[in-house]
Design an enzyme around this catalytic site. Structure first.
Site, PDB file in Angstrom:
ATOM      1  N   PHE A 154       0.802  -1.236   0.000  1.00  0.00           N
ATOM      2  CA  PHE A 154       0.000   0.000   0.000  1.00  0.00           C
ATOM      3  C   PHE A 154       0.830   1.279   0.000  1.00  0.00           C
ATOM      4  CE2 PHE A 154       0.739  -0.248   4.629  1.00  0.00           C
ATOM      5  CZ  PHE A 154       1.028   1.082   4.892  1.00  0.00           C
ATOM      6  N   LYS A 178      -1.009  -7.307  -9.344  1.00  0.00           N
ATOM      7  CA  LYS A 178      -1.981  -7.416  -8.254  1.00  0.00           C
ATOM      8  C   LYS A 178      -1.619  -6.312  -7.268  1.00  0.00           C
ATOM      9  CE  LYS A 178      -2.885  -8.528  -4.445  1.00  0.00           C
ATOM     10  NZ  LYS A 178      -3.375  -7.586  -3.409  1.00  0.00           N
ATOM     11  N   GLU A 181      -4.925  -4.116  -2.142  1.00  0.00           N
ATOM     12  CA  GLU A 181      -6.375  -3.844  -2.153  1.00  0.00           C
ATOM     13  C   GLU A 181      -6.706  -2.550  -1.417  1.00  0.00           C
ATOM     14  OE1 GLU A 181      -4.668  -6.109  -0.585  1.00  0.00           O
ATOM     15  OE2 GLU A 181      -5.753  -7.082   1.063  1.00  0.00           O
ATOM     16  N   SER A 231       5.158  -6.909   3.461  1.00  0.00           N
ATOM     17  CA  SER A 231       5.705  -7.222   4.787  1.00  0.00           C
ATOM     18  C   SER A 231       6.513  -8.522   4.740  1.00  0.00           C
ATOM     19  CB  SER A 231       4.552  -7.378   5.782  1.00  0.00           C
ATOM     20  OG  SER A 231       3.725  -8.451   5.367  1.00  0.00           O
ATOM     21  N   CYS A 286       9.827   1.598   3.540  1.00  0.00           N
ATOM     22  CA  CYS A 286      10.723   0.520   3.959  1.00  0.00           C
ATOM     23  C   CYS A 286      12.143   1.060   4.135  1.00  0.00           C
ATOM     24  CB  CYS A 286      10.709  -0.610   2.952  1.00  0.00           C
ATOM     25  SG  CYS A 286      11.326  -0.084   1.353  1.00  0.00           S
ATOM     26  N   GLU A 380       8.928  -3.887  13.255  1.00  0.00           N
ATOM     27  CA  GLU A 380       8.653  -2.777  12.329  1.00  0.00           C
ATOM     28  C   GLU A 380       7.401  -2.033  12.807  1.00  0.00           C
ATOM     29  OE1 GLU A 380       7.491  -3.829   8.279  1.00  0.00           O
ATOM     30  OE2 GLU A 380       8.624  -2.102   7.529  1.00  0.00           O
TER      31      GLU A 380
HETATM   32  P1  NAD Z   1       1.403  -6.652   3.087  1.00  0.00           P
HETATM   33  O1  NAD Z   1       2.427  -7.707   3.194  1.00  0.00           O
HETATM   34  O2  NAD Z   1       0.283  -6.657   4.073  1.00  0.00           O
HETATM   35  O3  NAD Z   1       0.703  -6.705   1.629  1.00  0.00           O
HETATM   36  C1  NAD Z   1       1.453  -6.785   0.456  1.00  0.00           C
HETATM   37  C2  NAD Z   1       0.648  -7.558  -0.583  1.00  0.00           C
HETATM   38  O4  NAD Z   1       0.396  -8.873  -0.099  1.00  0.00           O
HETATM   39  C3  NAD Z   1      -0.698  -6.931  -0.879  1.00  0.00           C
HETATM   40  O5  NAD Z   1      -0.907  -6.929  -2.264  1.00  0.00           O
HETATM   41  C4  NAD Z   1      -1.689  -7.819  -0.136  1.00  0.00           C
HETATM   42  O6  NAD Z   1      -2.919  -7.945  -0.803  1.00  0.00           O
HETATM   43  C5  NAD Z   1      -1.000  -9.169  -0.090  1.00  0.00           C
HETATM   44  N1  NAD Z   1      -1.283  -9.938   1.140  1.00  0.00           N
HETATM   45  C6  NAD Z   1      -1.543  -9.449   2.386  1.00  0.00           C
HETATM   46  N2  NAD Z   1      -1.702 -10.471   3.262  1.00  0.00           N
HETATM   47  C7  NAD Z   1      -1.526 -11.607   2.571  1.00  0.00           C
HETATM   48  C8  NAD Z   1      -1.544 -13.001   2.929  1.00  0.00           C
HETATM   49  N3  NAD Z   1      -1.778 -13.395   4.167  1.00  0.00           N
HETATM   50  N4  NAD Z   1      -1.309 -13.915   1.946  1.00  0.00           N
HETATM   51  C9  NAD Z   1      -1.075 -13.529   0.689  1.00  0.00           C
HETATM   52  N5  NAD Z   1      -1.041 -12.219   0.293  1.00  0.00           N
HETATM   53  C10 NAD Z   1      -1.271 -11.283   1.224  1.00  0.00           C
HETATM   54  O7  NAD Z   1       2.179  -5.259   3.084  1.00  0.00           O
HETATM   55  P2  NAD Z   1       1.560  -3.787   3.166  1.00  0.00           P
HETATM   56  O8  NAD Z   1       1.010  -3.586   4.550  1.00  0.00           O
HETATM   57  O9  NAD Z   1       0.684  -3.516   2.006  1.00  0.00           O
HETATM   58  O10 NAD Z   1       2.883  -2.898   2.958  1.00  0.00           O
HETATM   59  C11 NAD Z   1       3.724  -2.513   4.007  1.00  0.00           C
HETATM   60  C12 NAD Z   1       4.887  -3.452   4.158  1.00  0.00           C
HETATM   61  O11 NAD Z   1       5.614  -3.523   2.928  1.00  0.00           O
HETATM   62  C13 NAD Z   1       5.898  -2.996   5.193  1.00  0.00           C
HETATM   63  O12 NAD Z   1       6.339  -4.114   5.914  1.00  0.00           O
HETATM   64  C14 NAD Z   1       7.033  -2.410   4.361  1.00  0.00           C
HETATM   65  O13 NAD Z   1       8.296  -2.423   4.990  1.00  0.00           O
HETATM   66  C15 NAD Z   1       7.002  -3.321   3.187  1.00  0.00           C
HETATM   67  N6  NAD Z   1       7.652  -2.727   2.025  1.00  0.00           N
HETATM   68  C16 NAD Z   1       8.899  -3.187   1.712  1.00  0.00           C
HETATM   69  C17 NAD Z   1       9.588  -2.631   0.654  1.00  0.00           C
HETATM   70  C18 NAD Z   1      10.978  -3.112   0.320  1.00  0.00           C
HETATM   71  O14 NAD Z   1      11.507  -2.664  -0.664  1.00  0.00           O
HETATM   72  N7  NAD Z   1      11.568  -4.004   1.082  1.00  0.00           N
HETATM   73  C19 NAD Z   1       9.014  -1.596  -0.100  1.00  0.00           C
HETATM   74  C20 NAD Z   1       7.731  -1.165   0.236  1.00  0.00           C
HETATM   75  C21 NAD Z   1       7.049  -1.743   1.316  1.00  0.00           C
END
Ligand code: NAD
Length: 489
Positions: A154, A178, A181, A231, A286, A380
């Site tokens: 997000f 994808k 959401e 994450s 991040c 985090e």
């Molecule tokens: P998230 O992991 O909750 O979601 C990421 C994606 O995974 C979304 O598209 C979501 O629909 C999907 N998803 C969520 N739960 C899932 C599950 N149980 N099974 C399968 N798919 C699932 O992450 P977020 O909250 O959208 O974003 C924030 C996180 O992203 C933070 O931890 C941040 O550090 C990380 N991030 C990392 C980088 C990097 O370069 N390392 C860059 C941007 C964000």
């Protein structure tokens, strides 16, 4: 009861160049700035994914056969479209994500830079050729993989899809995106603009939804590779599941970035950089500074950091966090640290923005005397919060940084070249900075962390992406050394 009108049309999947209506369960898209409903999106599943895969498979032969120099012409036009619509795109990011308009503008400009790199691919992608013995030549070619998928988080609704999608496409793959959401709107504009730039239908598809669609992507037999950003918890799930069906996968996870501050650091430079790093995008980066490890006598820098943090005003130069749950989680971490004996020097709890009382705001927060065993020091937080951990010397500071499960970024603030080099070499992180709060490597350098901040080989952007989105074909050709050269006679 009359339906309250939505600010944006209902989100649809984008398959084979069409926005397709669908009857799945729908979820609200909320604006973090004021809690209002922006739109709704479909929570798609395996059936919708399969339709997208079929469209991509149908488009693949013609797309992959097009010379790369022709394919990137579309990205030159696409870049111009982003530039011509910068304000509109930034406004959308601002509304769906909650970051400030200035931050949203910077994000979209970063997408421009990423697209410029894509345009340069023909200059750096050519394979190698060599006469390996008399009359025998070996050469290499970067061949596309087929249908690939990109899953995004997000916090950067426009930029993170641009880490993967343009390069994967220009290298000859067909892509299924994808998006998160929580922020599906920027992806729709991306699809529309790619089409306007001339991308053939089916080459790029967007399927909306959550966990179910991600699992379907990991399991689909006709998807060759997956890039994931999100994450660490989900990155691990996606990496294991996608590779268990023999896909190529790079999965970027969360972060806990340490900034090691030495007493000789330039006070103003250190304090302003740290304050900007921890509060930019409301700490939801991040690459955000999460922990300042102060070595020895650094009270003057902590004091100055507090002065800078107090200049950060929610609703003015600080955006909203993504949701009510995020606000509660961040404030819970602060409460627990305080209860465990840490000292909250600048307190962002219970932030309110006049006129946006339903928005999700947390003010900039500085917490001193946090110990490495506290949850707020290890996990985090993903909010505009910096903890200060005290260390007696550089060895102890490096040990604290090295003990993190994560390894996205680390920085050192000092005026001593020798000390800077020591930290640069010993930090356990993929992206390291000297006197810089957010050490993001710009193109053509690649982006990616270490440890539990990234799973898989290689990085996600830059030159590294060429290897991820293609497979090498090695071609050996034998020519007849006795060939007649006077064939015209
Ligand atoms: P998230 O992991 O909750 O979601 C990421 C994606 O995974 C979304 O598209 C979501 O629909 C999907 N998803 C969520 N739960 C899932 C599950 N149980 N099974 C399968 N798919 C699932 O992450 P977020 O909250 O959208 O974003 C924030 C996180 O992203 C933070 O931890 C941040 O550090 C990380 N991030 C990392 C980088 C990097 O370069 N390392 C860059 C941007 C964000």
């Amino acid at each position: 009861m009359a339906e309250v009108s939505l600010k944006y049309p209902e989100v649809k999947n984008y398959i084979a160049g069409q926005h397709v209506a669908n009857g799945q369960a729908r979820m609200d898209v909320l604006c973090p700035l004021d809690g209002s409903r922006l739109s709704t999106l479909p929570m798609s599943g395996a059936k919708e994914l399969d339709e997208a895969v079929k469209a991509a498979e149908a488009a693949f032969p013609a797309w992959s056969n097009m010379p790369i120099k022709e394919r990137v012409q579309i990205f030159y036009r696409y870049r111009e479209l982003i530039v011509a619509n910068l304000e509109e795109l930034a406004q959308l990011v601002h509304e769906e994500n909650g970051k400030t308009v200035g931050e949203a503008l910077a994000e979209v400009k970063k997408s421009v830079e990423l697209t410029e790199f894509t345009c340069s691919l023909p200059q750096i992608v050519p394979g190698e050729i060599m006469e390996v013995s008399k009359g025998v030549e070996c050469r290499t070619e970067h061949a596309p993989l087929g249908v690939v998928a990109c899953i995004s988080p997000f916090n950067f609704p426009h930029m993170v899809p641009h880490w993967s999608v343009p390069n994967a496409l220009a290298l000859g793959n067909c892509v299924i995106l994808k998006p998160s959401e929580i922020v599906p709107l920027s992806a729709i504009r991306m699809a529309d603009m790619l089409k306007e730039a001339g991308l053939p239908d089916g080459v790029f598809n967007v399927v909306h939804g959550g966990k179910e669609i991600v699992e379907a992507i990991c399991d689909h037999p006709n998807i060759a590779a997956v890039s994931f950003v999100g994450s660490t918890k989900v990155a691990k799930i996606v990496y294991k599941r996608a590779t268990s069906t023999l896909k190529r996968c790079v999965a970027l996870g969360g972060a806990k970035n340490h900034l090691i501050v030495l007493p000789d650091a330039h006070e103003e430079m250190a304090a302003t950089n740290i304050a900007a790093s921890m509060s930019g995008c409301a700490g939801q980066r991040c690459m955000a500074a999460a922990a300042m490890v102060g070595v020895g006598a650094v009270d003057h820098i902590v004091d100055r950091l507090c002065v800078e943090a107090r200049k950060i005003v929610p609703g003015e130069n600080l955006g909203a966090v993504i949701s009510k749950e995020a606000k509660e989680r961040i404030e819970r971490y602060i409460n627990e640290a305080e209860a465990a004996g840490a000292k909250v020097l600048v307190d962002g709890r219970n932030a309110q923005v006049e006129g946006s009382e339903n928005g999700f705001y947390v003010g900039a927060t500085v917490i001193d005397h946090v110990t490495p065993d506290m949850a707020i020091a290890k996990e985090e937080v993903f909010g505009p919060v910096i903890v200060v951990i005290r260390a007696k010397d550089v060895d102890e500071a490096i040990a604290i940084e090295n003990s993190s499960n994560y390894g996205n970024a680390a920085s050192v603030f000092t005026q001593s070249g020798g000390m800077a080099r020591e930290v640069m070499l010993r930090a356990s992180a993929g992206m390291v900075g000297v006197n810089i709060g957010v050490p993001v490597p710009r193109e053509p350098f690649s982006f990616g962390g270490w440890n539990e901040s990234k799973f898989g080989v290689g990085d996600i952007t830059g030159k590294s992406s060429i290897h991820f989105w293609t497979q090498l074909k090695k071609i050996t050709t034998k020519w007849n050394p006795e060939a007649r050269t006077n064939w015209m006679s």
